[in-house]
Design a protein around this motif. Structure first.
Motif, PDB file in Angstrom:
ATOM      1  N   THR A  62      -5.702   5.225  -7.680  1.00  0.00           N
ATOM      2  CA  THR A  62      -6.152   4.340  -6.596  1.00  0.00           C
ATOM      3  C   THR A  62      -5.701   2.900  -6.782  1.00  0.00           C
ATOM      4  O   THR A  62      -5.605   2.173  -5.801  1.00  0.00           O
ATOM      5  N   THR A  63      -5.393   2.482  -8.003  1.00  0.00           N
ATOM      6  CA  THR A  63      -4.946   1.097  -8.202  1.00  0.00           C
ATOM      7  C   THR A  63      -3.429   0.958  -8.213  1.00  0.00           C
ATOM      8  O   THR A  63      -2.905  -0.059  -7.758  1.00  0.00           O
ATOM      9  N   LEU A  64      -2.716   1.961  -8.707  1.00  0.00           N
ATOM     10  CA  LEU A  64      -1.265   1.835  -8.828  1.00  0.00           C
ATOM     11  C   LEU A  64      -0.476   2.483  -7.707  1.00  0.00           C
ATOM     12  O   LEU A  64       0.710   2.214  -7.553  1.00  0.00           O
ATOM     13  N   PHE A  65      -1.112   3.331  -6.933  1.00  0.00           N
ATOM     14  CA  PHE A  65      -0.386   4.062  -5.893  1.00  0.00           C
ATOM     15  C   PHE A  65      -1.047   3.856  -4.533  1.00  0.00           C
ATOM     16  O   PHE A  65      -1.357   4.805  -3.822  1.00  0.00           O
ATOM     17  N   THR A  66      -1.248   2.599  -4.168  1.00  0.00           N
ATOM     18  CA  THR A  66      -1.870   2.277  -2.889  1.00  0.00           C
ATOM     19  C   THR A  66      -0.860   2.490  -1.755  1.00  0.00           C
ATOM     20  O   THR A  66       0.359   2.469  -1.994  1.00  0.00           O
ATOM     21  N   PRO A  67      -1.336   2.678  -0.552  1.00  0.00           N
ATOM     22  CA  PRO A  67      -0.400   2.800   0.587  1.00  0.00           C
ATOM     23  C   PRO A  67       0.509   1.578   0.727  1.00  0.00           C
ATOM     24  O   PRO A  67       1.689   1.721   1.055  1.00  0.00           O
ATOM     25  N   GLU A  68      -0.009   0.403   0.435  1.00  0.00           N
ATOM     26  CA  GLU A  68       0.798  -0.813   0.538  1.00  0.00           C
ATOM     27  C   GLU A  68       1.938  -0.788  -0.477  1.00  0.00           C
ATOM     28  O   GLU A  68       3.080  -1.127  -0.157  1.00  0.00           O
ATOM     29  N   GLN A  69       1.623  -0.391  -1.700  1.00  0.00           N
ATOM     30  CA  GLN A  69       2.670  -0.322  -2.722  1.00  0.00           C
ATOM     31  C   GLN A  69       3.691   0.756  -2.389  1.00  0.00           C
ATOM     32  O   GLN A  69       4.894   0.562  -2.586  1.00  0.00           O
ATOM     33  N   TYR A  70       3.219   1.890  -1.891  1.00  0.00           N
ATOM     34  CA  TYR A  70       4.122   2.969  -1.509  1.00  0.00           C
ATOM     35  C   TYR A  70       5.080   2.488  -0.422  1.00  0.00           C
ATOM     36  O   TYR A  70       6.292   2.703  -0.515  1.00  0.00           O
ATOM     37  N   SER A  71       4.555   1.821   0.602  1.00  0.00           N
ATOM     38  CA  SER A  71       5.418   1.370   1.703  1.00  0.00           C
ATOM     39  C   SER A  71       6.403   0.310   1.226  1.00  0.00           C
ATOM     40  O   SER A  71       7.570   0.326   1.623  1.00  0.00           O
ATOM     41  N   THR A  72       5.966  -0.581   0.341  1.00  0.00           N
ATOM     42  CA  THR A  72       6.862  -1.602  -0.200  1.00  0.00           C
ATOM     43  C   THR A  72       7.991  -0.955  -0.989  1.00  0.00           C
ATOM     44  O   THR A  72       9.164  -1.321  -0.837  1.00  0.00           O
ATOM     45  N   GLN A  73       7.657   0.026  -1.815  1.00  0.00           N
ATOM     46  CA  GLN A  73       8.677   0.714  -2.605  1.00  0.00           C
ATOM     47  C   GLN A  73       9.600   1.536  -1.720  1.00  0.00           C
ATOM     48  O   GLN A  73      10.805   1.634  -1.973  1.00  0.00           O
ATOM     49  N   PHE A  74       9.060   2.126  -0.663  1.00  0.00           N
ATOM     50  CA  PHE A  74       9.870   2.912   0.259  1.00  0.00           C
ATOM     51  C   PHE A  74      10.858   2.013   0.992  1.00  0.00           C
ATOM     52  O   PHE A  74      12.040   2.351   1.126  1.00  0.00           O
ATOM     53  N   ILE A  75      10.406   0.867   1.454  1.00  0.00           N
ATOM     54  CA  ILE A  75      11.287  -0.087   2.131  1.00  0.00           C
ATOM     55  C   ILE A  75      12.369  -0.573   1.174  1.00  0.00           C
ATOM     56  O   ILE A  75      13.544  -0.688   1.542  1.00  0.00           O
ATOM     57  N   SER A  76      11.994  -0.829  -0.077  1.00  0.00           N
ATOM     58  CA  SER A  76      12.967  -1.245  -1.086  1.00  0.00           C
ATOM     59  C   SER A  76      14.026  -0.168  -1.297  1.00  0.00           C
ATOM     60  O   SER A  76      15.216  -0.469  -1.431  1.00  0.00           O
TER      61      SER A  76
END
Length: 87
Positions: A62-76
Motif C-alpha cells: 500500500t505504500t510502495l505500489f500506489t496508483p499514483e506511483q504506478y501511473s507515474t512509472q507507466f508514463i515514464s
C-alpha cells in the motif's frame, strides 16, 4: 501480499523488488526444492513470523505500489519508448 497471504517465491528479477526476505515474504533459490519446502514449513509453523510477513507485506504494497506511483512509472515507460505522454 495485497490479499494478506504470506508470499513464498523463487528469487527472480521480477519479484526481488517487492519481496524482502522474512519481512514481506520468503525466497528460495530457483530449483532448490528442499529450501522451498523448508521455507514453506517455516511459514506454516512460525505463526508470529507469518503474521509479521502478512502485516509488513500489506503495508509494503500500500505504500510502495500506489496508483499514483504506478501511473507515474507507466508514463515514464511510455516516454522511454518514444511515446510522449504528459498525463
Amino acid at each position: 501480499m495485497s490479499c494478506r497471504c504470506p508470499v513464498l517465491s523463487s528469487d527472480s528479477d521480477g519479484v526481488s523488488s517487492s519481496i524482502i526476505q522474512n519481512q514481506t515474504g520468503k525466497f528460495y533459490s530457483l530449483g532448490n526444492i528442499s529450501q522451498a519446502v523448508n521455507e514453506g514449513m517455516d511459514l506454516m509453523a512460525n505463526h508470529q513470523l507469518r503474521e509479521s510477513i502478512r502485516t509488513q507485506g500489506t503495508t509494503h504494497v500500500t505504500t510502495l505500489f500506489t496508483p499514483e506511483q504506478y501511473s507515474t512509472q507507466f508514463i515514464s515507460m511510455l516516454n522511454s519508448l518514444g511515446i510522449n505522454f504528459q498525463g
